[in-house]
Write a protein that holds these residues in place. Structure first.
Motif, PDB file in Angstrom:
ATOM      1  N   PHE A  93       0.623  -1.369  -0.033  1.00 20.56           N
ATOM      2  CA  PHE A  93      -0.025   0.038   0.027  1.00 20.56           C
ATOM      3  C   PHE A  93       0.749   1.095   0.056  1.00 20.56           C
ATOM      4  CE2 PHE A  93      -2.038  -3.157   2.486  1.00 20.56           C
ATOM      5  CZ  PHE A  93      -3.247  -3.684   1.707  1.00 20.56           C
ATOM      6  N   GLY A  94       2.291   1.224   0.034  1.00 21.42           N
ATOM      7  CA  GLY A  94       3.042   2.319  -0.109  1.00 21.42           C
ATOM      8  C   GLY A  94       2.860   3.133  -1.286  1.00 21.42           C
ATOM      9  N   LYS A  95       3.150   4.589  -1.027  1.00 20.11           N
ATOM     10  CA  LYS A  95       3.181   5.548  -2.224  1.00 20.11           C
ATOM     11  C   LYS A  95       4.765   5.933  -2.210  1.00 20.11           C
ATOM     12  CE  LYS A  95       2.126  10.211  -2.916  1.00 20.11           C
ATOM     13  NZ  LYS A  95       1.758  11.462  -2.426  1.00 20.11           N
ATOM     14  N   GLU A  96       4.969   5.946  -3.786  1.00 21.92           N
ATOM     15  CA  GLU A  96       6.349   6.179  -4.005  1.00 21.92           C
ATOM     16  C   GLU A  96       6.537   7.661  -4.108  1.00 21.92           C
ATOM     17  OE1 GLU A  96       9.179   5.679  -8.138  1.00 21.92           O
ATOM     18  OE2 GLU A  96       7.648   4.241  -7.783  1.00 21.92           O
ATOM     19  N   VAL A  97       7.828   8.012  -3.560  1.00 24.59           N
ATOM     20  CA  VAL A  97       8.248   9.494  -3.258  1.00 24.59           C
ATOM     21  C   VAL A  97       9.702   9.375  -3.646  1.00 24.59           C
ATOM     22  CG1 VAL A  97       8.433  11.653  -2.051  1.00 24.59           C
ATOM     23  CG2 VAL A  97       6.391  10.048  -1.951  1.00 24.59           C
ATOM     24  N   ILE A 101       9.524   3.603  -1.964  1.00 23.67           N
ATOM     25  CA  ILE A 101       8.216   3.283  -1.447  1.00 23.67           C
ATOM     26  C   ILE A 101       8.249   3.374   0.020  1.00 23.67           C
ATOM     27  CG2 ILE A 101       6.150   1.871  -1.719  1.00 23.67           C
ATOM     28  CD1 ILE A 101       7.255   1.052  -4.234  1.00 23.67           C
ATOM     29  N   TRP A 103       6.527   5.438   2.276  1.00 25.80           N
ATOM     30  CA  TRP A 103       5.433   6.399   2.814  1.00 25.80           C
ATOM     31  C   TRP A 103       3.850   5.716   2.336  1.00 25.80           C
ATOM     32  CZ3 TRP A 103       9.701   8.293   0.313  1.00 25.80           C
ATOM     33  CH2 TRP A 103      10.429   9.186   1.177  1.00 25.80           C
ATOM     34  N   TYR A 104       2.874   6.122   3.560  1.00 23.01           N
ATOM     35  CA  TYR A 104       1.445   5.747   3.376  1.00 23.01           C
ATOM     36  C   TYR A 104       0.962   6.982   2.967  1.00 23.01           C
ATOM     37  CZ  TYR A 104       1.871   0.985   5.594  1.00 23.01           C
ATOM     38  OH  TYR A 104       2.219  -0.207   5.660  1.00 23.01           O
ATOM     39  N   PRO A 105       0.124   6.980   1.871  1.00 23.95           N
ATOM     40  CA  PRO A 105      -0.808   8.596   1.820  1.00 23.95           C
ATOM     41  C   PRO A 105      -1.788   8.713   2.557  1.00 23.95           C
ATOM     42  CG  PRO A 105      -1.279   6.576   0.201  1.00 23.95           C
ATOM     43  CD  PRO A 105      -0.086   6.097   0.760  1.00 23.95           C
ATOM     44  N   THR A 110       1.717  12.362   4.168  1.00 28.45           N
ATOM     45  CA  THR A 110       2.205  11.168   3.993  1.00 28.45           C
ATOM     46  C   THR A 110       2.704  10.480   5.491  1.00 28.45           C
ATOM     47  OG1 THR A 110       4.354  12.014   3.463  1.00 28.45           O
ATOM     48  CG2 THR A 110       2.949  11.149   1.733  1.00 28.45           C
ATOM     49  N   GLN A 112       5.439   8.186   7.102  1.00 26.18           N
ATOM     50  CA  GLN A 112       6.568   7.095   6.954  1.00 26.18           C
ATOM     51  C   GLN A 112       6.900   6.420   8.200  1.00 26.18           C
ATOM     52  OE1 GLN A 112      10.307   9.482   6.106  1.00 26.18           O
ATOM     53  NE2 GLN A 112      11.338   7.511   5.293  1.00 26.18           N
TER      54      GLN A 112
END
Length: 425
Positions: A93-97, A101, A103-105, A110, A112
């Motif tokens: 479920f992580g968000k790529e920044v 990957i 972070w969780y949105p 976000t 971390q």
């Protein structure tokens, strides 16, 4: 502490915490990537969001200090397991920044989890080592505590976030205080020296140096053989040590050239002086050093701080916040910041040594180690002495997860210390 006595919280460490948070907020304000500054509470700007995060931390501090002191030891294992699950969940479920990957949105924000895994791991290490009949001299116990430390690091590396994973080596300080031999640190230093040596010196010379050094060690041990208290030197042990070192040297070269990503290799090459790339991968470090140099003795006003005001240092409000401090407040400001961090770490160690409870002492050393590694690596990175690895400066770099994670880490220990006279297992 007698029944009815109020807990005595360490005013010095709280004062340093507030000083660093305020300096950090002002530095983020000066380094904000905006054309026109607004009020510091403007939630649409990074400094406004940081101000909001500070407010959240104030609530967290109240909760931490209000919770019953034995809660942290009693539920250390559960907190650690939850932190591991949060790291595993990133793969789903992580968000790529910025290519990671991590972070969780959560709406426009976000989260971390790696920042919170640090205090969870510190609690778990303290919980395990403070148990009856647990000793680091026991191989089984050592392997268990090593696993506790390694698990979150191994989950963080593939994100990829090697900088956050590196932080877990800070637990050596706590382990050493509890009886782990300095030989383990020596092995780490030797391994690092051989790794860097293969990048700077021809591998043939490295092998020759290994053979010469181990031969000298063997000859010196033979001279001491008349001492009956010392074991007789066994030549095959020195031969095995030489073979291991030489094999590690070849593997280091292979790892650097085949397993590390290009950006990591380039950053290491720049720090070692093997590559000069002020416009490419070395741009951040070069601009950061220019900003610090531009600050002079007492710093520049925002209008005169051309590097900071002009946004020439990428990610300056996060990992490179120390360069903003250097340009805006000069040598005086940077020295003051360094002294504040040094005194905080020193204060935590003093507090750890006065604990009557082993759990609190071990946790305190874990806190001191984490703060020291973050401070040392971040400042070393910003001034060009270490590769850029993406480690924030505690309490000062922009980011809600980092600020909250460090705040929880510190104030749990302040809570434990305040009850040190009455807190027992």
């Amino acid at each position: 502490m007698a029944i009815g006595d109020k807990p005595k919280y360490d005013i010095a460490s709280i004062g340093i915490y507030l000083s660093l948070v305020i300096i950090g907020l002002l530095s983020i304000y000066s380094a904000a990537p905006v054309e026109k500054y607004t009020t510091i509470t403007d939630i649409n700007q990074v400094y406004g969001k940081q101000f909001l995060f500070i407010g959240v931390c104030a609530v967290l501090i109240i909760v931490i200090l209000a919770v019953e002191v034995k809660f942290y030891e009693r539920f250390a294992g559960l907190i650690y397991i939850v932190s591991l699950l949060s790291l595993v969940g990133l793969f789903l479920f992580g968000k790529e920044v910025n290519g990671a990957i991590s972070w969780y949105p959560i709406g426009s924000f976000t989260f971390q989890p790696s920042e919170f895994a640090k205090f969870a791991t510190a609690l778990a290490v303290a919980k395990f080592l403070s148990q009856l009949n647990v000793s680091l001299k026991n191989v089984r116990d050592f392997m268990i505590v090593a696993g506790i430390i390694a698990l979150p690091a191994l989950l963080i590396v593939p994100q990829p976030d090697p900088g956050s994973a590196l932080v877990y080596s800070a637990f050596f300080f706590a382990l050493h205080r509890e009886g782990l031999s300095l030989w383990y640190l020596s092995l780490g230093v030797i391994a690092l020296g051989l790794f860097l040596g293969t990048l700077i010196i021809n591998i043939g010379w490295i092998i020759l140096i290994i053979i010469v050094v181990i031969s000298i060690m063997y000859l010196l041990s033979r001279k001491r053989k008349h001492n009956k208290r010392l074991p007789k030197p066994r030549v095959y042990l020195y031969v095995i040590a030489a073979i291991i070192c030489i094999a590690y040297t070849f593997s280091s070269s292979y790892i650097f050239n085949n397993l590390l990503e290009d950006r990591h290799r380039n950053r290491i090459d720049i720090v070692l002086g093997r590559v000069q790339d002020d416009r490419g991968i070395g741009y951040n470090i070069n601009q950061s050093m220019i900003a610090i140099g531009n600050g002079g003795w007492t710093g520049k006003s925002l209008d005169e701080a051309t590097q900071t005001r002009g946004g020439y240092v990428p990610e300056q409000h996060t990992d490179f916040i120390f360069s903003a401090i250097g340009e805006v407040s000069g040598l005086v400001g940077t020295l003051a910041t360094i002294l504040l961090f040094m005194f905080l770490i020193y204060r935590i160690i003093i507090m750890a040594e006065r604990q009557r409870n082993q759990f609190a002492r071990i946790y305190g050393y874990g806190v001191a180690g984490i703060f020291f590694l973050h401070f040392f690596v971040n400042v070393g990175m910003v001034i060009g002495l270490l590769p850029t690895v993406g480690i924030p400066l505690p309490f000062m770099s922009y980011g809600g997860s980092g600020l909250m994670g460090f705040t929880i880490l510190l104030f749990i220990f302040i809570k434990l210390d305040a009850h040190r006279m009455s807190y027992e297992h």
